[in-house]
Design an enzyme around this catalytic site. Structure first.
Site, PDB file in Angstrom:
ATOM      1  N   ASN A  10       0.872  -1.172   0.000  1.00  0.00           N
ATOM      2  CA  ASN A  10       0.000   0.000   0.000  1.00  0.00           C
ATOM      3  C   ASN A  10       0.909   1.222   0.000  1.00  0.00           C
ATOM      4  OD1 ASN A  10      -1.771   2.060   0.524  1.00  0.00           O
ATOM      5  ND2 ASN A  10      -2.328   1.379   2.589  1.00  0.00           N
ATOM      6  N   TRP A  11       1.076   1.789  -1.181  1.00  0.00           N
ATOM      7  CA  TRP A  11       2.045   2.892  -1.300  1.00  0.00           C
ATOM      8  C   TRP A  11       1.512   4.210  -0.755  1.00  0.00           C
ATOM      9  CZ3 TRP A  11       4.198   1.948  -6.981  1.00  0.00           C
ATOM     10  CH2 TRP A  11       4.885   0.731  -6.993  1.00  0.00           C
ATOM     11  N   LYS A  12       0.246   4.265  -0.423  1.00  0.00           N
ATOM     12  CA  LYS A  12      -0.370   5.483   0.114  1.00  0.00           C
ATOM     13  C   LYS A  12      -0.054   6.692  -0.791  1.00  0.00           C
ATOM     14  CE  LYS A  12      -0.256   3.336   4.618  1.00  0.00           C
ATOM     15  NZ  LYS A  12      -0.163   3.465   6.065  1.00  0.00           N
ATOM     16  N   HIS A  96      -9.544   1.375   4.695  1.00  0.00           N
ATOM     17  CA  HIS A  96      -8.273   1.549   5.415  1.00  0.00           C
ATOM     18  C   HIS A  96      -8.511   2.492   6.598  1.00  0.00           C
ATOM     19  CE1 HIS A  96      -4.212   2.797   6.391  1.00  0.00           C
ATOM     20  NE2 HIS A  96      -3.815   1.669   5.813  1.00  0.00           N
ATOM     21  N   GLU A  98      -6.921   4.885   7.702  1.00  0.00           N
ATOM     22  CA  GLU A  98      -6.711   6.310   7.404  1.00  0.00           C
ATOM     23  C   GLU A  98      -7.943   6.905   6.728  1.00  0.00           C
ATOM     24  OE1 GLU A  98      -2.956   5.738   5.402  1.00  0.00           O
ATOM     25  OE2 GLU A  98      -2.083   5.175   7.333  1.00  0.00           O
ATOM     26  N   GLU A 168      -5.609  -4.734  10.573  1.00  0.00           N
ATOM     27  CA  GLU A 168      -4.588  -3.716  10.789  1.00  0.00           C
ATOM     28  C   GLU A 168      -4.890  -2.931  12.065  1.00  0.00           C
ATOM     29  OE1 GLU A 168      -2.494  -2.589   6.881  1.00  0.00           O
ATOM     30  OE2 GLU A 168      -4.261  -1.342   7.040  1.00  0.00           O
ATOM     31  N   GLY A 174       2.326   2.381  10.749  1.00  0.00           N
ATOM     32  CA  GLY A 174       3.301   3.458  10.592  1.00  0.00           C
ATOM     33  C   GLY A 174       3.992   3.870  11.877  1.00  0.00           C
ATOM     34  N   SER A 213       3.276  -2.016  10.411  1.00  0.00           N
ATOM     35  CA  SER A 213       4.718  -2.101  10.661  1.00  0.00           C
ATOM     36  C   SER A 213       5.315  -3.477  10.366  1.00  0.00           C
ATOM     37  CB  SER A 213       5.040  -1.651  12.096  1.00  0.00           C
ATOM     38  OG  SER A 213       4.623  -0.311  12.297  1.00  0.00           O
ATOM     39  N   GLY A 234       2.757  -1.026   4.341  1.00  0.00           N
ATOM     40  CA  GLY A 234       2.825   0.394   4.020  1.00  0.00           C
ATOM     41  C   GLY A 234       4.267   0.816   3.806  1.00  0.00           C
ATOM     42  N   GLY A 235       4.874   1.382   4.827  1.00  0.00           N
ATOM     43  CA  GLY A 235       6.211   1.964   4.734  1.00  0.00           C
ATOM     44  C   GLY A 235       7.229   1.071   4.038  1.00  0.00           C
TER      45      GLY A 235
HETATM   46  P1  PGA Z   1       2.712   0.358   7.705  1.00  0.00           P
HETATM   47  O1  PGA Z   1       1.258   0.583   7.053  1.00  0.00           O
HETATM   48  O2  PGA Z   1       3.260  -0.926   7.134  1.00  0.00           O
HETATM   49  O3  PGA Z   1       3.500   1.556   7.304  1.00  0.00           O
HETATM   50  O4  PGA Z   1       2.503   0.272   9.186  1.00  0.00           O
HETATM   51  C1  PGA Z   1       0.371  -0.489   6.827  1.00  0.00           C
HETATM   52  C2  PGA Z   1      -0.899   0.027   6.218  1.00  0.00           C
HETATM   53  O5  PGA Z   1      -1.359   1.108   6.576  1.00  0.00           O
HETATM   54  O6  PGA Z   1      -1.508  -0.642   5.353  1.00  0.00           O
END
Ligand code: PGA
Length: 251
Positions: A10-12, A96, A98, A168, A174, A213, A234-235
């Site tokens: 998930n590159w956001k 998600h 967010e 999640e 993050g 994470s 994500g990251g």
């Molecule tokens: P993260 O994000 O790996 O940076 O914690 C995961 C996500 O939000 O899908």
């Protein structure tokens, strides 16, 4: 039959046309080492047209990060399921945390997005998870059940066979604070159990990813748990080497 491990990046809201191309090239270069996992990447909408031809003919799947519930019309700034199909997306993230926390998406809207994605032939990746406050209150299962039940109520349990679930915990996204493999497994088992109450066959088949994470150093242990079928990353998905390490973590 064992469920296949899926690793989805998930590159956001990250990257530029140049950096995204370099990232895709990097992932492609290392793909030969990935034997057990299916791999999907979810770039920002604006990069889909660049990324799609780069991964055509490879084993990398293409996903989006969000979609509109509407089919077309006066919805400024929105992207429809048909547009995602037009750009050869196979999957789309819905709900998600967010989107839920920053853009006010509630359970009913997320369920509708799940339905719209599925109707278009996209695989919805349904995100569920509790905040730190909810975990500390001891209501993790209640929250996750509510988020899951909203989809089942709208679409029926059979709809889950055509999607993927991503657990999640919001406090792990993050933050570098990964849920322990045991903490994650407990919630994954709860989710699978809740689905099994309605349909054991679907519960057995549905992929439940962990997100929050995930790194090259913790992926193998997480993925070794019986109810963890991969990760939503994500990251660490923004670096080809880190992402590939996670893709190679399935044993
Ligand atoms: P993260 O994000 O790996 O940076 O914690 C995961 C996500 O939000 O899908």
């Amino acid at each position: 039959m064992a469920r296949q491990i899926l690793v989805a990046g998930n590159w956001k809201m990250n990257g530029s046309r140049d950096s995204v191309k370099a990232l895709v090239e990097g992932i492609k270069a290392g793909l030969g080492k990935v034997s057990k996992s299916a791999v999907t990447i979810c770039p920002s909408y604006v990069f889909l047209a660049d990324v799609q031809p780069m991964i055509a003919g490879t084993a990398i799947g293409l996903g989006a990060q969000n979609l509109s519930t509407e089919a077309a019309g006066a919805f400024t700034g929105e992207i429809s399921s048909a547009m995602l199909k037009d750009f050869a997306c196979q999957s789309v993230i819905v709900g998600h945390s967010e989107r839920r926390s920053l853009y006010g998406e509630d359970d009913a809207l997320v369920a509708k997005k799940y339905a719209v994605a599925r109707a278009a032939g996209l695989t919805p990746i349904l995100c569920v998870g509790e905040t730190l406050e909810e975990r500390e209150k001891g209501i993790t299962e209640e929250v996750v059940a509510r988020q899951l039940d909203a989809v089942i109520a709208l679409e029926g349990v059979a709809a889950l066979a055509e999607g993927v679930i991503a657990y999640e915990p919001v406090w792990a996204i993050g933050t570098g604070m990964t849920a322990s493999p045991e903490q994650a497994q407990d919630v994954h088992a709860f989710i699978r159990g809740r689905i099994a109450e309605r349909d054991a066959g679907i519960a057995d088949k549905v992929q439940i990813l962990y997100g929050g994470s995930v790194k090259g150093s913790n992926a193998a242990e997480l993925f070794s748990k019986p109810d963890i079928d991969g990760g939503l990353i994500g990251g660490a998905s923004l670096d080809a080497e880190d992402f590939l390490k996670i893709c190679c973590a399935a044993s």
